[in-house]
Design an enzyme around this catalytic site. Structure first.
Site, PDB file in Angstrom:
ATOM      1  N   ARG A  61       5.235   2.158 -10.112  1.00  0.00           N
ATOM      2  CA  ARG A  61       4.453   2.025  -8.872  1.00  0.00           C
ATOM      3  C   ARG A  61       4.608   3.278  -8.000  1.00  0.00           C
ATOM      4  O   ARG A  61       3.654   3.713  -7.355  1.00  0.00           O
ATOM      5  CB  ARG A  61       4.894   0.785  -8.087  1.00  0.00           C
ATOM      6  N   GLN A  93       1.848  -4.081   5.470  1.00  0.00           N
ATOM      7  CA  GLN A  93       2.641  -4.775   4.451  1.00  0.00           C
ATOM      8  C   GLN A  93       2.773  -3.894   3.217  1.00  0.00           C
ATOM      9  O   GLN A  93       3.495  -4.231   2.286  1.00  0.00           O
ATOM     10  CB  GLN A  93       1.945  -6.079   4.039  1.00  0.00           C
ATOM     11  N   ASN A  94       2.059  -2.763   3.229  1.00  0.00           N
ATOM     12  CA  ASN A  94       2.048  -1.911   2.039  1.00  0.00           C
ATOM     13  C   ASN A  94       3.309  -1.063   1.969  1.00  0.00           C
ATOM     14  O   ASN A  94       3.775  -0.550   2.985  1.00  0.00           O
ATOM     15  CB  ASN A  94       0.814  -1.005   2.042  1.00  0.00           C
ATOM     16  N   HIS A 111       7.317  -4.408   4.990  1.00  0.00           N
ATOM     17  CA  HIS A 111       7.854  -4.731   3.659  1.00  0.00           C
ATOM     18  C   HIS A 111       8.579  -3.542   3.021  1.00  0.00           C
ATOM     19  O   HIS A 111       8.750  -3.502   1.798  1.00  0.00           O
ATOM     20  CB  HIS A 111       6.741  -5.243   2.740  1.00  0.00           C
ATOM     21  N   CYS A 141      27.895   6.525  -0.662  1.00  0.00           N
ATOM     22  CA  CYS A 141      29.198   5.915  -0.968  1.00  0.00           C
ATOM     23  C   CYS A 141      29.643   6.163  -2.409  1.00  0.00           C
ATOM     24  O   CYS A 141      30.767   5.821  -2.773  1.00  0.00           O
ATOM     25  CB  CYS A 141      29.165   4.405  -0.679  1.00  0.00           C
ATOM     26  N   ASN A 204     -12.243  -7.673   5.535  1.00  0.00           N
ATOM     27  CA  ASN A 204     -11.725  -7.959   4.190  1.00  0.00           C
ATOM     28  C   ASN A 204     -12.897  -8.035   3.206  1.00  0.00           C
ATOM     29  O   ASN A 204     -14.030  -8.284   3.590  1.00  0.00           O
ATOM     30  CB  ASN A 204     -10.975  -9.303   4.201  1.00  0.00           C
ATOM     31  N   LEU A 205     -12.560  -7.827   1.940  1.00  0.00           N
ATOM     32  CA  LEU A 205     -13.608  -7.877   0.918  1.00  0.00           C
ATOM     33  C   LEU A 205     -14.203  -9.280   0.803  1.00  0.00           C
ATOM     34  O   LEU A 205     -15.387  -9.456   0.584  1.00  0.00           O
ATOM     35  CB  LEU A 205     -13.014  -7.449  -0.428  1.00  0.00           C
TER      36      LEU A 205
HETATM   37  P1  OAD Z   1      -3.199  -9.448  -1.704  1.00  0.00           P
HETATM   38  O1  OAD Z   1      -3.405  -8.912  -3.064  1.00  0.00           O
HETATM   39  O2  OAD Z   1      -2.613 -10.798  -1.583  1.00  0.00           O
HETATM   40  O3  OAD Z   1      -4.584  -9.443  -0.914  1.00  0.00           O
HETATM   41  C1  OAD Z   1      -5.414  -8.309  -0.899  1.00  0.00           C
HETATM   42  C2  OAD Z   1      -6.662  -8.646  -0.092  1.00  0.00           C
HETATM   43  O4  OAD Z   1      -7.427  -7.449  -0.005  1.00  0.00           O
HETATM   44  C3  OAD Z   1      -7.551  -9.725  -0.722  1.00  0.00           C
HETATM   45  O5  OAD Z   1      -7.901 -10.696   0.253  1.00  0.00           O
HETATM   46  C4  OAD Z   1      -8.786  -8.945  -1.199  1.00  0.00           C
HETATM   47  O6  OAD Z   1      -9.996  -9.684  -1.062  1.00  0.00           O
HETATM   48  C5  OAD Z   1      -8.780  -7.771  -0.245  1.00  0.00           C
HETATM   49  N1  OAD Z   1      -9.395  -6.548  -0.817  1.00  0.00           N
HETATM   50  C6  OAD Z   1      -9.387  -6.106  -2.098  1.00  0.00           C
HETATM   51  N2  OAD Z   1     -10.027  -4.951  -2.222  1.00  0.00           N
HETATM   52  C7  OAD Z   1     -10.469  -4.626  -0.968  1.00  0.00           C
HETATM   53  C8  OAD Z   1     -11.218  -3.539  -0.421  1.00  0.00           C
HETATM   54  N3  OAD Z   1     -11.651  -2.529  -1.188  1.00  0.00           N
HETATM   55  N4  OAD Z   1     -11.488  -3.551   0.898  1.00  0.00           N
HETATM   56  C9  OAD Z   1     -11.063  -4.574   1.691  1.00  0.00           C
HETATM   57  N5  OAD Z   1     -10.362  -5.624   1.240  1.00  0.00           N
HETATM   58  C10 OAD Z   1     -10.059  -5.652  -0.074  1.00  0.00           C
HETATM   59  O7  OAD Z   1      -2.320  -8.365  -0.918  1.00  0.00           O
HETATM   60  P2  OAD Z   1      -1.534  -8.536   0.458  1.00  0.00           P
HETATM   61  O8  OAD Z   1      -2.194  -9.533   1.336  1.00  0.00           O
HETATM   62  O9  OAD Z   1      -1.278  -7.182   0.988  1.00  0.00           O
HETATM   63  O10 OAD Z   1       4.742  -8.351  -0.585  1.00  0.00           O
HETATM   64  O11 OAD Z   1      -0.154  -9.136  -0.068  1.00  0.00           O
HETATM   65  C11 OAD Z   1       0.858  -9.419   0.865  1.00  0.00           C
HETATM   66  C12 OAD Z   1       2.206  -9.194   0.234  1.00  0.00           C
HETATM   67  O12 OAD Z   1       2.302  -9.919  -0.989  1.00  0.00           O
HETATM   68  C13 OAD Z   1       2.465  -7.761  -0.199  1.00  0.00           C
HETATM   69  O13 OAD Z   1       2.924  -6.937   0.842  1.00  0.00           O
HETATM   70  C14 OAD Z   1       3.522  -7.928  -1.242  1.00  0.00           C
HETATM   71  C15 OAD Z   1       2.868  -9.042  -2.004  1.00  0.00           C
HETATM   72  O14 OAD Z   1       3.648  -9.780  -2.824  1.00  0.00           O
HETATM   73  C16 OAD Z   1       5.930  -8.097  -1.140  1.00  0.00           C
HETATM   74  O15 OAD Z   1       6.047  -7.506  -2.201  1.00  0.00           O
HETATM   75  C17 OAD Z   1       7.099  -8.604  -0.338  1.00  0.00           C
END
Ligand code: OAD
Length: 236
Positions: A61, A93-94, A111, A141, A204-205
């Site tokens: 990653r 969250q990224n 995160h 350490c 959002n998409l």
């Molecule tokens: P998700 O994968 O859960 O959600 C991504 C969102 O982005 C979805 O609702 C998609 O519809 C939207 N999406 C995709 N492509 C897009 C685009 N081009 N433009 C706009 N929106 C788009 O990801 P997160 O919500 O970020 O945590 O996930 C939250 C957390 O869960 C992450 O930070 C990570 C993960 O597990 C940890 O690892 C602790």
């Protein structure tokens, strides 16, 4: 012309904002947690069982994030935060560093950060763009085999929650971008901001798990919706 002063704005971003930079999301079709085992790769228990497997996953990653470039959404948000860093707060969250590389002057990585390593023993962390190896020694350490990416796993406490709570309590506008609303506490920020009287907007998409809590939802790709919204706010 920039509207003066800008309203107080809190922005929450998720994986969707980096999707058009080529970094995968988690819960979309083909997303990371559909093809990989979340429990094995994103929990302290998974790391304790098989640290080598976890390091290899995050090394991949980290390499993918290093190859990716910020997109128009990251650049537009950087422009907005730079216009009023004391009034506009960006929470992500990224774990990638695309907001920083687009020029965002300050942000909260709730995160954690992929481009940092941390020692599980002493807790020190430092910038790390290359792969982590089980044989690596902690720079602080000297412990061997205890390094991990400086990210927050499920079961661990997200970062900057006090600063974020303060920002949400004062914000006039709360905007959520590219997140599915599946993971708390971030998924609860819209309710928190609403409780304090903020206007709420989701970009959002597709509709998310928490769309019903927003006053307005705009659907489409972040590279189109975000620059258009930022232009509205900055009045240009
Ligand atoms: P998700 O994968 O859960 O959600 C991504 C969102 O982005 C979805 O609702 C998609 O519809 C939207 N999406 C995709 N492509 C897009 C685009 N081009 N433009 C706009 N929106 C788009 O990801 P997160 O919500 O970020 O945590 O996930 C939250 C957390 O869960 C992450 O930070 C990570 C993960 O597990 C940890 O690892 C602790």
């Amino acid at each position: 012309m920039t509207r003066s002063p800008l309203p107080r704005i809190t922005i929450l971003t998720g994986a969707g904002v980096s999707a058009e930079s080529g970094l995968g999301t988690f819960r979309d079709k083909g997303g990371m947690w559909q093809t990989h085992d979340l429990e094995a790769l994103a929990t302290p228990e998974g790391y304790a069982r098989n640290p080598g497997r976890v390091l290899a996953f995050y090394n991949d990653r980290r390499a993918a994030a290093a190859e990716a470039a910020p997109n128009a959404a990251h650049h537009a948000l950087a422009r907005l935060v730079s216009a009023a860093p004391d009034r506009v707060h960006l929470v992500t969250q990224n774990v990638d560093d695309l907001h920083e590389r687009a020029g965002t002057p300050t942000l909260w990585h709730m995160h954690g950060e992929l481009m940092r390593a941390r020692c599980s023993d002493c807790g020190r962390s430092w910038p790390e763009t290359g792969p982590l190896d089980l044989a690596d020694r902690c720079r602080a350490c000297g412990a061997v085999g205890r390094l991990r990416p400086d990210v927050v796993w499920f079961g661990e406490i997200p970062r900057h929650l006090d600063e974020i709570a303060d920002a949400l309590s004062e914000t006039e506008v709360f905007v959520s971008i590219g997140t599915s609303g599946a993971v708390y506490p971030a998924a609860g920020f819209v309710a928190e901001a609403s409780r304090h009287g903020a206007d709420t907007l989701e970009l959002n998409l597709e509709r998310s798990d928490v769309s019903r809590l927003f006053e307005e939802t705009r659907l489409g790709p972040a590279t189109e919706l975000v620059p258009a919204w930022v232009a509205e706010i900055l009045g240009d």
